[in-house]
Scaffold this motif. Structure first.
Motif, PDB file in Angstrom:
ATOM      1  N   ALA A 222       0.571  -1.273  -0.008  1.00 36.42           N
ATOM      2  CA  ALA A 222       0.132   0.246   0.323  1.00 36.42           C
ATOM      3  C   ALA A 222       0.875   1.219  -0.363  1.00 36.42           C
ATOM      4  O   ALA A 222       0.616   1.902  -0.276  1.00 36.42           O
ATOM      5  CB  ALA A 222      -0.854  -0.359   1.152  1.00 36.42           C
ATOM      6  N   GLU A 223       2.231   1.080   0.823  1.00 32.36           N
ATOM      7  CA  GLU A 223       2.621   2.640   0.567  1.00 32.36           C
ATOM      8  C   GLU A 223       3.655   2.721  -0.708  1.00 32.36           C
ATOM      9  O   GLU A 223       3.609   3.728  -1.144  1.00 32.36           O
ATOM     10  CB  GLU A 223       4.042   2.530   1.598  1.00 32.36           C
ATOM     11  CG  GLU A 223       3.243   1.809   3.233  1.00 32.36           C
ATOM     12  CD  GLU A 223       2.681   2.894   3.492  1.00 32.36           C
ATOM     13  OE1 GLU A 223       3.022   5.041   3.360  1.00 32.36           O
ATOM     14  OE2 GLU A 223       1.832   3.509   3.812  1.00 32.36           O
ATOM     15  N   ALA A 226       1.597   3.539  -3.406  1.00 32.78           N
ATOM     16  CA  ALA A 226       1.016   5.284  -2.371  1.00 32.78           C
ATOM     17  C   ALA A 226       1.993   6.038  -3.445  1.00 32.78           C
ATOM     18  O   ALA A 226       1.925   7.192  -3.665  1.00 32.78           O
ATOM     19  CB  ALA A 226       0.606   5.638  -1.277  1.00 32.78           C
ATOM     20  N   ALA A 229       0.812   6.889  -6.990  1.00 31.94           N
ATOM     21  CA  ALA A 229       0.317   6.971  -6.553  1.00 31.94           C
ATOM     22  C   ALA A 229       0.071   8.465  -6.813  1.00 31.94           C
ATOM     23  O   ALA A 229      -0.106   9.681  -7.329  1.00 31.94           O
ATOM     24  CB  ALA A 229      -0.683   6.611  -5.968  1.00 31.94           C
ATOM     25  N   ALA A 230       0.997   9.504  -6.215  1.00 31.58           N
ATOM     26  CA  ALA A 230       1.079  10.423  -6.157  1.00 31.58           C
ATOM     27  C   ALA A 230       2.131  11.101  -7.262  1.00 31.58           C
ATOM     28  O   ALA A 230       1.389  12.356  -7.449  1.00 31.58           O
ATOM     29  CB  ALA A 230       2.270  10.997  -4.511  1.00 31.58           C
ATOM     30  N   ASP A 233      -1.298  11.373  -9.582  1.00 34.64           N
ATOM     31  CA  ASP A 233      -1.374  12.065  -9.261  1.00 34.64           C
ATOM     32  C   ASP A 233      -0.656  14.438  -9.504  1.00 34.64           C
ATOM     33  O   ASP A 233      -2.245  14.829 -10.088  1.00 34.64           O
ATOM     34  CB  ASP A 233      -1.949  11.931  -7.817  1.00 34.64           C
ATOM     35  CG  ASP A 233      -3.158  13.191  -7.563  1.00 34.64           C
ATOM     36  OD1 ASP A 233      -4.170  13.159  -8.317  1.00 34.64           O
ATOM     37  OD2 ASP A 233      -3.382  14.338  -5.741  1.00 34.64           O
TER      38      ASP A 233
END
Ligand code: AMP
Length: 280
Positions: A222-223, A226, A229-230, A233
């Motif tokens: 998950a980390e 993330a 994903a950043a 984004d």
């Protein structure tokens, strides 16, 4: 190099090399050749005595008619590139040649084919891939077939089907060839305008961020995801998926304990792009 359009021509061109026991390498493609395709042809040329490249925009693996229509096609240009790479035979059949009236068989791979691209593009996508690859392996019967790691799930699907159907061919996955700025080469890249071309770089940068997180000791999927994903984004890209999987099975992993494959897919302007990176 000879270009062949029919199965009959292909069979007759392969008869003598087969009798002579020559090592045959197959590179299946949908054309619009770039350096990624060239790298597969070169590897095949290096390792085999007879190199066959198939050029077939396989309608059954497209889930969107618009994507099939927009797919770049330029057989004369592709033939010139294949000749430059010293390919022996370019097999460029029509759809009617591969799927004649009454065609009724589908090769369906479950498990590895069901998630990610399989889920997004629908089961028809990998059914189409598995069916055409099975037909090509059966028709050409090469000792080796070459695929790009860029389409990592496709490689896993092909490995699964050759294992399950006891096909004797060796499946070789070749490294992803990238543009100088890191964008994975794809026939679809030419459909990007200048601004989307810049945004497309975020895919590779997101995977690099995942790699960096894993390299600095982060084990939690998950980390790691993330961090990737950043980056997407920041480029205002909404991923179709961002995933961390076990490479042979394509099952999601929650923590990294061995080799894990990070994968991303996102729509950038008019096209969907995919990329992946093995996390060490
Ligand atoms: P395609 O014509 O897109 O179906 O691709 C034909 C083969 O080339 C597939 O095995 C792809 O995985 C491979 N391929 C496509 N792009 C690349 C790339 N950038 N690097 C290496 N192989 C690639």
């Amino acid at each position: 190099m000879r270009t062949l359009h029919t199965i009959a021509e292909l069979r007759s061109a392969l008869a003598q090399p087969r009798r002579e026991g020559r090592r045959v390498g197959l590179v299946p493609t949908m054309g619009a050749f770039h350096d990624g395709h060239r790298s597969l042809m070169r590897r095949a040329r290096h390792e085999c005595e007879l190199v066959v490249v198939s050029l077939f925009v396989n309608p059954s693996q497209f889930n969107e008619p618009a994507d099939l229509d927009a797919y770049p096609r330029d057989e004369p240009h592709d033939a010139a590139i294949a000749a430059e790479e010293s390919v022996d035979l370019l097999f460029a059949p029509t759809a009617a040649e591969m799927y004649p009236h009454g065609f009724a068989t589908t090769v369906h791979v479950s498990g590895v084919a069901s998630g990610l691209e399989g889920a997004l593009r629908g089961p028809g996508h990998f059914d189409g891939v598995a069916t055409i690859v099975t037909k090509l392996l059966s028709l050409i019967n090469p000792q080796v077939a070459y695929f790009g790691q860029k389409d990592a799930q496709q490689v896993a699907v092909v490995r699964q089907l050759t294992r399950d159907l006891n096909l004797p061919q060796e499946i070789v996955a070749c490294p992803t060839v990238r543009e100088a700025d890191g964008l994975a080469m794809s026939s679809r890249n030419r459909l990007l305008d200048a601004s989307d071309r810049r945004r497309a770089l975020a895919l590779q940068r997101a995977l690099a961020a995942a790699q960096q997180a894993a390299a600095s000791g982060e084990r939690r999927a998950a980390e790691i995801l993330a961090a990737a994903a950043a980056v997407l984004d920041q480029a205002s890209l909404e991923p179709d998926y961002l995933a961390l999987v076990d490479p042979p099975t394509f099952e999601a992993v929650s923590a990294v304990s061995g080799p894990a494959l990070a994968l991303v897919a996102a729509r950038v302007g008019p096209v969907r792009l995919i990329d992946n990176q093995l996390l060490a």
